[in-house]
Scaffold this motif. Structure first.
Motif, mmCIF file in Angstrom:
data_model
loop_
_atom_site.group_PDB
_atom_site.id
_atom_site.type_symbol
_atom_site.label_atom_id
_atom_site.label_comp_id
_atom_site.label_asym_id
_atom_site.label_seq_id
_atom_site.Cartn_x
_atom_site.Cartn_y
_atom_site.Cartn_z
ATOM 1 N N LYS A 94 3.734 -15.679 3.562
ATOM 2 C CA LYS A 94 3.068 -16.846 3.762
ATOM 3 C C LYS A 94 1.779 -16.512 4.028
ATOM 4 O O LYS A 94 0.625 -16.991 3.643
ATOM 5 N N ARG A 95 1.469 -15.543 4.891
ATOM 6 C CA ARG A 95 0.249 -15.206 5.630
ATOM 7 C C ARG A 95 -0.479 -14.311 4.438
ATOM 8 O O ARG A 95 -1.862 -14.671 4.232
ATOM 9 N N TRP A 96 -0.154 -13.482 3.786
ATOM 10 C CA TRP A 96 -0.797 -12.898 2.465
ATOM 11 C C TRP A 96 -0.961 -13.850 1.592
ATOM 12 O O TRP A 96 -1.995 -13.748 1.001
ATOM 13 N N SER A 97 -0.250 -14.788 1.267
ATOM 14 C CA SER A 97 -0.550 -15.710 0.380
ATOM 15 C C SER A 97 -1.780 -16.632 0.614
ATOM 16 O O SER A 97 -2.564 -16.618 -0.157
ATOM 17 N N ALA A 98 -1.800 -17.140 1.801
ATOM 18 C CA ALA A 98 -3.138 -17.842 2.160
ATOM 19 C C ALA A 98 -4.205 -17.160 1.885
ATOM 20 O O ALA A 98 -5.225 -17.491 1.778
ATOM 21 N N LYS A 99 -4.119 -15.822 2.502
ATOM 22 C CA LYS A 99 -5.405 -15.015 2.389
ATOM 23 C C LYS A 99 -5.991 -14.825 0.986
ATOM 24 O O LYS A 99 -7.239 -15.034 0.569
ATOM 25 N N ILE A 100 -5.003 -14.317 0.189
ATOM 26 C CA ILE A 100 -5.307 -14.201 -1.395
ATOM 27 C C ILE A 100 -5.764 -15.366 -2.079
ATOM 28 O O ILE A 100 -6.698 -15.501 -2.737
ATOM 29 N N ASP A 101 -5.320 -16.753 -1.730
ATOM 30 C CA ASP A 101 -5.437 -17.805 -2.126
ATOM 31 C C ASP A 101 -6.947 -18.327 -2.036
ATOM 32 O O ASP A 101 -7.546 -18.999 -2.733
ATOM 33 N N ALA A 102 -7.684 -17.806 -0.816
ATOM 34 C CA ALA A 102 -8.898 -18.304 -0.351
ATOM 35 C C ALA A 102 -9.886 -17.648 -1.212
ATOM 36 O O ALA A 102 -11.246 -18.150 -1.195
ATOM 37 N N PHE A 103 -9.695 -16.609 -2.280
ATOM 38 C CA PHE A 103 -10.817 -16.034 -2.864
ATOM 39 C C PHE A 103 -10.834 -16.476 -4.286
ATOM 40 O O PHE A 103 -9.826 -16.872 -4.958
ATOM 41 N N ASP A 104 -11.960 -16.268 -4.834
ATOM 42 C CA ASP A 104 -12.408 -16.585 -6.333
ATOM 43 C C ASP A 104 -12.151 -15.146 -7.038
ATOM 44 O O ASP A 104 -12.193 -15.273 -8.125
ATOM 45 N N ALA A 105 -12.490 -14.059 -6.447
ATOM 46 C CA ALA A 105 -12.495 -12.753 -7.021
ATOM 47 C C ALA A 105 -12.480 -11.729 -6.153
ATOM 48 O O ALA A 105 -12.204 -11.801 -4.803
ATOM 49 N N PHE A 106 -12.085 -10.477 -6.770
ATOM 50 C CA PHE A 106 -11.906 -9.408 -5.831
ATOM 51 C C PHE A 106 -12.406 -8.066 -6.435
ATOM 52 O O PHE A 106 -12.853 -8.094 -7.544
ATOM 53 N N VAL A 107 -12.577 -7.216 -5.554
ATOM 54 C CA VAL A 107 -13.046 -5.856 -5.921
ATOM 55 C C VAL A 107 -11.834 -5.096 -5.127
ATOM 56 O O VAL A 107 -11.635 -4.995 -3.890
ATOM 57 N N PHE A 108 -11.157 -4.161 -6.063
ATOM 58 C CA PHE A 108 -10.001 -3.492 -5.555
ATOM 59 C C PHE A 108 -10.728 -1.721 -5.305
ATOM 60 O O PHE A 108 -11.383 -1.313 -6.110
ATOM 61 N N VAL A 109 -10.417 -1.232 -4.028
ATOM 62 C CA VAL A 109 -10.805 0.106 -3.929
ATOM 63 C C VAL A 109 -9.694 0.872 -3.777
ATOM 64 O O VAL A 109 -8.737 0.600 -2.895
ATOM 65 N N THR A 110 -9.392 1.606 -4.621
ATOM 66 C CA THR A 110 -8.082 2.431 -4.888
ATOM 67 C C THR A 110 -8.143 3.795 -4.896
ATOM 68 O O THR A 110 -9.241 4.311 -5.983
ATOM 69 N N PRO A 111 -7.334 4.632 -4.524
ATOM 70 C CA PRO A 111 -7.284 6.177 -4.868
ATOM 71 C C PRO A 111 -6.147 5.958 -6.029
ATOM 72 O O PRO A 111 -5.562 5.189 -6.653
ATOM 73 N N GLU A 112 -5.913 7.343 -6.453
ATOM 74 C CA GLU A 112 -5.157 7.658 -7.439
ATOM 75 C C GLU A 112 -3.959 8.466 -6.952
ATOM 76 O O GLU A 112 -4.505 9.571 -6.518
ATOM 77 N N TYR A 113 -2.849 8.067 -7.141
ATOM 78 C CA TYR A 113 -1.699 8.790 -6.571
ATOM 79 C C TYR A 113 -0.804 9.103 -7.688
ATOM 80 O O TYR A 113 -0.180 8.162 -8.470
ATOM 81 N N ASN A 114 -0.775 10.371 -8.427
ATOM 82 C CA ASN A 114 0.200 10.678 -9.339
ATOM 83 C C ASN A 114 -0.095 9.791 -10.548
ATOM 84 O O ASN A 114 0.736 9.421 -11.304
ATOM 85 N N HIS A 115 -1.204 9.538 -10.639
ATOM 86 C CA HIS A 115 -1.784 9.046 -12.083
ATOM 87 C C HIS A 115 -1.390 7.468 -12.115
ATOM 88 O O HIS A 115 -1.587 6.974 -13.266
ATOM 89 N N SER A 116 -1.427 6.831 -10.851
ATOM 90 C CA SER A 116 -1.504 5.609 -10.811
ATOM 91 C C SER A 116 -1.951 4.971 -9.697
ATOM 92 O O SER A 116 -2.297 5.768 -8.786
ATOM 93 N N VAL A 117 -1.415 3.546 -9.206
ATOM 94 C CA VAL A 117 -1.865 3.186 -8.116
ATOM 95 C C VAL A 117 -0.920 3.335 -6.825
ATOM 96 O O VAL A 117 0.112 3.660 -7.147
ATOM 97 N N PRO A 118 -1.579 3.222 -5.762
ATOM 98 C CA PRO A 118 -0.606 3.577 -4.366
ATOM 99 C C PRO A 118 0.619 2.545 -4.512
ATOM 100 O O PRO A 118 0.352 1.358 -4.945
#
Length: 185
Positions: free
Chosen positions: A66-90
């Motif tokens: 519920k806490r995660w849902s409320a946080k993400i719901d509040a945004f219009d857009a995102f920038v994902f900062v991600t490394p690559e682990y074994n050819h994919s996302v963490p």
């Protein structure tokens, strides 16, 4: 004003992503054209997906969801900062995405990847995952090389060209985030 969440997709101790995410946020905030907030997955303590109902149903049992849902719901857009682990996302990032569905719909996303090859394969996987939950991903992306943008593979020192690439990503994220906002009412 458009609200953009900068999601730090690694929870690994000693992660390089923290410096990268702060760089993204600091440069974004200087623009003054949107509200930018850093979202660190470490702050949400999401366990392996533990909701009995599928995310598309939106029936969350647990407070962490519920806490995660409320946080993400509040945004219009995102920038994902991600490394690559074994050819994919963490795994932590994939898990966080899987917890929700409607909260991602009709929003925009851009990417800042870092790793041996700038996390190009991780970003491609993220594009596929986000398409499934209704997120429009922008064409531009930042690919930070562990060889050229990090001193001794750990100290973040981006090359001069990377700031320009980030500007292009943010320009597109804001344009698409604004356009898609109208779909959500």
């Amino acid at each position: 004003m458009i609200k953009v969440g900068i999601i730090l997709g690694s929870t690994r101790p000693g992660r390089n992503g923290e410096a990268v995410a702060h760089w993204v946020r600091d440069l974004a905030v200087k623009r003054g054209d949107a509200e930018y907030e850093l979202i660190d997955l470490n702050d949400y303590g999401l366990p392996n997906l533990d909701e009995a109902s599928v995310a598309a149903m939106g029936r969350y049992e647990h407070e962490h969801t519920k806490r995660w849902s409320a946080k993400i719901d509040a945004f219009d857009a995102f920038v994902f900062v991600t490394p690559e682990y074994n050819h994919s996302v963490p795994g932590a990032l994939k898990n966080a995405l899987d917890f929700l569905y409607a909260e991602w719909n009709d929003k925009a996303a851009g990417f800042v990847g870092y790793g041996i090859d700038g996390a190009a394969r991780a970003v491609e996987h993220l594009r596929q995952i986000l398409a499934q939950v209704g997120v429009a991903t922008v064409a531009q992306q930042v690919t930070l090389s562990i060889h050229h943008d990090f001193e001794n593979f750990t100290a973040f020192k981006p090359t001069a060209a990377q700031e320009g690439r980030l500007t292009l990503v943010l320009d597109q994220v804001l344009a698409w985030g604004g356009a898609l906002r109208t779909l959500r009412g």
